[in-house]
Design a protein around this motif. Structure first.
Motif, PDB file in Angstrom:
ATOM      1  N   LYS A  99       0.908  -1.179   0.041  1.00  0.00           N
ATOM      2  CA  LYS A  99      -0.203  -0.063  -0.136  1.00  0.00           C
ATOM      3  C   LYS A  99       0.863   1.702   0.422  1.00  0.00           C
ATOM      4  O   LYS A  99       1.447   0.877   0.706  1.00  0.00           O
ATOM      5  CB  LYS A  99      -0.427  -0.149   1.012  1.00  0.00           C
ATOM      6  N   LEU A 100       0.681   2.335  -1.176  1.00  0.00           N
ATOM      7  CA  LEU A 100       1.449   3.666  -0.620  1.00  0.00           C
ATOM      8  C   LEU A 100       0.154   4.508  -0.109  1.00  0.00           C
ATOM      9  O   LEU A 100      -1.103   4.463  -0.485  1.00  0.00           O
ATOM     10  CB  LEU A 100       1.299   3.483  -2.455  1.00  0.00           C
ATOM     11  N   SER A 101       0.890   5.335   0.949  1.00  0.00           N
ATOM     12  CA  SER A 101      -0.056   6.534   0.860  1.00  0.00           C
ATOM     13  C   SER A 101       0.923   7.818   1.398  1.00  0.00           C
ATOM     14  O   SER A 101       1.447   7.625   1.617  1.00  0.00           O
ATOM     15  CB  SER A 101      -0.614   6.431   2.434  1.00  0.00           C
ATOM     16  N   ILE A 102      -0.346   9.157   0.012  1.00  0.00           N
ATOM     17  CA  ILE A 102       0.468  10.199   0.282  1.00  0.00           C
ATOM     18  C   ILE A 102      -0.359  11.123   1.357  1.00  0.00           C
ATOM     19  O   ILE A 102      -2.298  10.909   1.711  1.00  0.00           O
ATOM     20  CB  ILE A 102       0.165  10.843  -0.507  1.00  0.00           C
ATOM     21  N   ARG A 103       0.330  11.876   2.441  1.00  0.00           N
ATOM     22  CA  ARG A 103      -0.605  12.582   3.292  1.00  0.00           C
ATOM     23  C   ARG A 103      -0.664  14.159   3.165  1.00  0.00           C
ATOM     24  O   ARG A 103       1.082  14.370   3.427  1.00  0.00           O
ATOM     25  CB  ARG A 103      -0.417  12.327   5.174  1.00  0.00           C
ATOM     26  N   GLN A 119      -5.489  13.175   0.797  1.00  0.00           N
ATOM     27  CA  GLN A 119      -4.897  11.494   1.635  1.00  0.00           C
ATOM     28  C   GLN A 119      -5.493  10.664   0.307  1.00  0.00           C
ATOM     29  O   GLN A 119      -6.616  11.456  -0.274  1.00  0.00           O
ATOM     30  CB  GLN A 119      -6.067  11.262   2.865  1.00  0.00           C
ATOM     31  N   PHE A 120      -4.208  10.236  -0.009  1.00  0.00           N
ATOM     32  CA  PHE A 120      -4.656   9.254  -1.042  1.00  0.00           C
ATOM     33  C   PHE A 120      -3.677   8.009  -0.874  1.00  0.00           C
ATOM     34  O   PHE A 120      -2.561   8.183  -0.523  1.00  0.00           O
ATOM     35  CB  PHE A 120      -3.655   9.951  -2.122  1.00  0.00           C
ATOM     36  N   ASP A 121      -4.625   7.165  -1.150  1.00  0.00           N
ATOM     37  CA  ASP A 121      -4.030   5.582  -0.628  1.00  0.00           C
ATOM     38  C   ASP A 121      -4.065   4.418  -1.681  1.00  0.00           C
ATOM     39  O   ASP A 121      -5.492   4.923  -2.690  1.00  0.00           O
ATOM     40  CB  ASP A 121      -4.763   4.873   0.103  1.00  0.00           C
ATOM     41  N   GLY A 154      -3.483   0.631  -3.452  1.00  0.00           N
ATOM     42  CA  GLY A 154      -2.652  -1.020  -2.916  1.00  0.00           C
ATOM     43  C   GLY A 154      -3.019  -1.925  -4.182  1.00  0.00           C
ATOM     44  O   GLY A 154      -4.001  -2.105  -4.502  1.00  0.00           O
ATOM     45  N   SER A 199      -6.932  -0.673  -4.280  1.00  0.00           N
ATOM     46  CA  SER A 199      -7.961  -0.063  -4.190  1.00  0.00           C
ATOM     47  C   SER A 199      -6.963   1.631  -4.380  1.00  0.00           C
ATOM     48  O   SER A 199      -5.919   1.487  -3.901  1.00  0.00           O
ATOM     49  CB  SER A 199      -7.832  -0.261  -2.593  1.00  0.00           C
ATOM     50  N   ASN A 208      -8.027   5.163  -3.198  1.00  0.00           N
ATOM     51  CA  ASN A 208      -9.024   6.162  -2.082  1.00  0.00           C
ATOM     52  C   ASN A 208      -8.757   7.279  -2.040  1.00  0.00           C
ATOM     53  O   ASN A 208      -6.968   7.905  -2.192  1.00  0.00           O
ATOM     54  CB  ASN A 208      -9.439   5.354  -0.751  1.00  0.00           C
ATOM     55  N   THR A 224     -15.013  12.080  -0.319  1.00  0.00           N
ATOM     56  CA  THR A 224     -14.318  10.855  -0.490  1.00  0.00           C
ATOM     57  C   THR A 224     -14.566  10.530  -1.712  1.00  0.00           C
ATOM     58  O   THR A 224     -15.574   9.789  -1.913  1.00  0.00           O
ATOM     59  CB  THR A 224     -14.571   9.421   1.132  1.00  0.00           C
TER      60      THR A 224
END
Length: 459
Positions: free
Chosen positions: A45-49, A54-56, A58, A91, A93, A108
């Motif tokens: 999973k890659l998440s950017i905050r 917020q971007f996820d 996976g 995923s 998001n 969202t």
């Protein structure tokens, strides 16, 4: 990676469970009923905050491998099943917290696509060994959901939530064993669902909320629902087309904390259409799923944690809390029943405990030691057949657990269960009518007095 290998004792009649719950069904011994699962799962999973976004993203792969030695007779030819499947999914998001019309807003949007390819083959169970093939096929399941939701604060403490999800699903069965009595059962069904929701959340304080939701749910049948073995002299695999189940649900509740008390409470009522219900024969074998035209699910879910005492033996020191004694409780009410059904009227839906209560006292120290008793209760009897003529009884199971845990480092625990050696049904296999299937072997006893322990190390 995980592996499970366990013998299956099979179900018992109610009297057998009450008088000798440790015995196995005789056929389970003769045919060596057993289930061996192997699992492999890889995910990333890659998440950017950022402050306002917020971007996820996976992806995952899940592999299952099964060998299941089960019941076989000329009238029910499921026998030994060899199965493996690969499930691929991802995923995406995205969450935005930019203000809208000068007010706080949370938007969202996302998707969670999945596809599974499964292969299975069944054989006669000849005293635990594989005999002739009785079925062989491939199943492909595709799920493509797309969702969006917006939570808009009309006031600092009051927000309105609205959202929707659109889903495309496909179920495709390829019958590779067409020489049986039913012939080629290959089939494909496509499903399209839409589920809106709307809700209101009022934040009474920073720790406490009250909410109300109104939503639609939608669930397509699985290949396990659609593909089953028939009973009788020509027992073979049959594909039975089914409709998705859907429901409208209203829910109201509150969650929060005050002083030494934390709680959650929700009440709900669902109007279901085409509910997917599975049925078993008197030996506990799954013989098919059907759509129930109308049914009602309603109930309550509640939890309450009370900190009874603080600093009993160990005082608070600086930022480090002292010891504490807490009392945790949870209660679930499951009031599920048919709604003017042509066969079962307004009967309760079988196999679902109605009143479930759990509680524990727990003493904890700042060093990580904990200990305390607990109890798990089914407070009332519940039906095991849809005709509501045979029931599983209520029970209370007493336990005790203790251990030492840390967020990093060494942890150990011991879990003592059913200290009074209570005899009870931990689960049952639902049948249609016990009056037409006398002495059904569908009761699965809970474990007697037992002790579990373990150690772990985290970093």
């Amino acid at each position: 990676m995980d592996r499970t290998d366990r013998n299956l004792p099979g179900g018992l009649t109610k009297s057998e469970m009450e008088n000798a719950p440790s015995q196995a069904n005789p056929l389970a011994t003769v045919q060596d009923w057993n289930k061996e699962w192997n699992y492999v799962r890889l995910a990333d999973k890659l998440s950017i905050r950022a402050d306002e976004i917020q971007f996820d993203a996976g992806a995952f792969w899940f592999h299952r491998d099964l060998e299941h030695r089960g019941f076989f007779s000329p009238d029910f030819r499921q026998g030994i099943e060899m199965f493996y499947s690969d499930n691929f999914g991802g995923s995406l998001n995205f969450v935005s917290r930019h203000e809208l019309f000068g007010q706080r807003n949370i938007f969202t949007i996302g998707t969670n696509p999945q596809v599974e390819d499964e292969h299975s083959q069944n054989y006669e169970n000849l005293f635990g060994h594989t005999g002739a093939t009785t079925a062989r096929g491939e199943g492909i399941s595709l799920n493509l959901p797309f969702y969006l939701e917006d939570q808009f604060y009309v006031a600092p403490r009051l927000s309105i939530l609205a959202g929707a999800q659109a889903v495309f699903a496909e179920r495709h069965f390829i019958d590779d064993f067409v020489s049986d009595a039913e012939g080629n059962q290959s089939n494909r069904q496509d499903f399209l669902g839409f589920t809106p929701k709307v809700g209101v959340i009022y934040e009474i304080s920073r720790e406490t909320q009250a909410f109300v939701n109104f939503s639609r749910s939608w669930q397509p049948p699985s290949l396990d629902n659609l593909v089953e073995f028939t009973q009788g002299p020509d027992s073979s695999v049959v594909y039975t087309p089914l409709q998705p189940q859907h429901a409208w649900t209203i829910e109201i509740g509150t969650r929060g904390e005050y002083s030494r008390i934390q709680w959650e409470l929700s009440l709900y009522h669902s109007w279901l259409r085409n509910e997917l219900l599975e049925f078993n024969d008197r030996f506990g074998n799954d013989i098919g799923t059907t759509n129930v035209p109308r049914s009602i699910h309603q109930g309550a879910e509640a939890s309450l944690e009370i900190e009874l005492l603080r600093e009993i033996l160990i005082p608070k020191h600086g930022n480090r809390a002292g010891d504490r004694l807490s009392f945790d409780q949870s209660y679930t009410l499951n009031d599920f029943h048919f709604d003017r059904d042509p066969v079962y009227g307004d009967n309760r839906i079988a196999g679902i405990p109605i009143h479930v209560y759990e509680a524990q006292f727990l003493y904890e120290t700042p060093s990580g030691f904990y200990a305390g008793p607990n109890v798990q209760c089914n407070l009332s009897r519940y039906p095991v057949d849809q005709a509501n003529t045979l029931f599983a009884d209520s029970y209370a199971v007493l336990g005790f657990r203790a251990g030492f845990r840390q967020s990093n480092g060494f942890s150990v625990f011991i879990d003592c269960r059913n200290l009074t050696n209570q005899r009870y049904a931990a689960s049952i296999d639902v049948i249609a009518d016990a009056r037409t299937e006398p002495n059904p072997e569908i009761f699965h006893p809970g474990d007697g007095r037992s002790f579990y322990g373990g150690v772990s190390w985290s970093w």
